[in-house]
Scaffold this active site. Sequence first.
Site, PDB file in Angstrom:
ATOM      1  N   SER A   4       0.338  -1.274  -0.285  1.00  0.00           N
ATOM      2  CA  SER A   4      -0.227  -0.352   0.282  1.00  0.00           C
ATOM      3  C   SER A   4       0.735   1.111   0.284  1.00  0.00           C
ATOM      4  CB  SER A   4      -0.842   0.362   1.182  1.00  0.00           C
ATOM      5  OG  SER A   4      -2.201  -1.138   1.293  1.00  0.00           O
ATOM      6  N   ARG A   5       1.968   1.015   0.977  1.00  0.00           N
ATOM      7  CA  ARG A   5       3.007   2.673   0.724  1.00  0.00           C
ATOM      8  C   ARG A   5       4.437   1.889   0.218  1.00  0.00           C
ATOM      9  NH1 ARG A   5       0.099   5.453   5.212  1.00  0.00           N
ATOM     10  NH2 ARG A   5      -1.860   4.494   5.271  1.00  0.00           N
TER      11      ARG A   5
END
Length: 67
Positions: free
Chosen positions: A9-10
């Site tokens: 996600s990051r």
Amino acid sequence: MLVGYMRVSRDNSRQTTDLQCDALLQAGVDERHLFEDKASGARDDRPGLAQALAYVRPGDCLVVWKL
């Protein structure tokens, strides 16, 4: 041929694709056939997935780890 796709996600040091990469390599995916994205799951724009889907041919298998 096995083609691998990884996503986190990051884009930071807390989230990496290391576990996914290790699992895909253990499953027999060649490291040259790995694609990845570092983007939120809420985003529709995933260039790594688009590249992986464009790369696979009939008879190939797209492999992901732990959806």
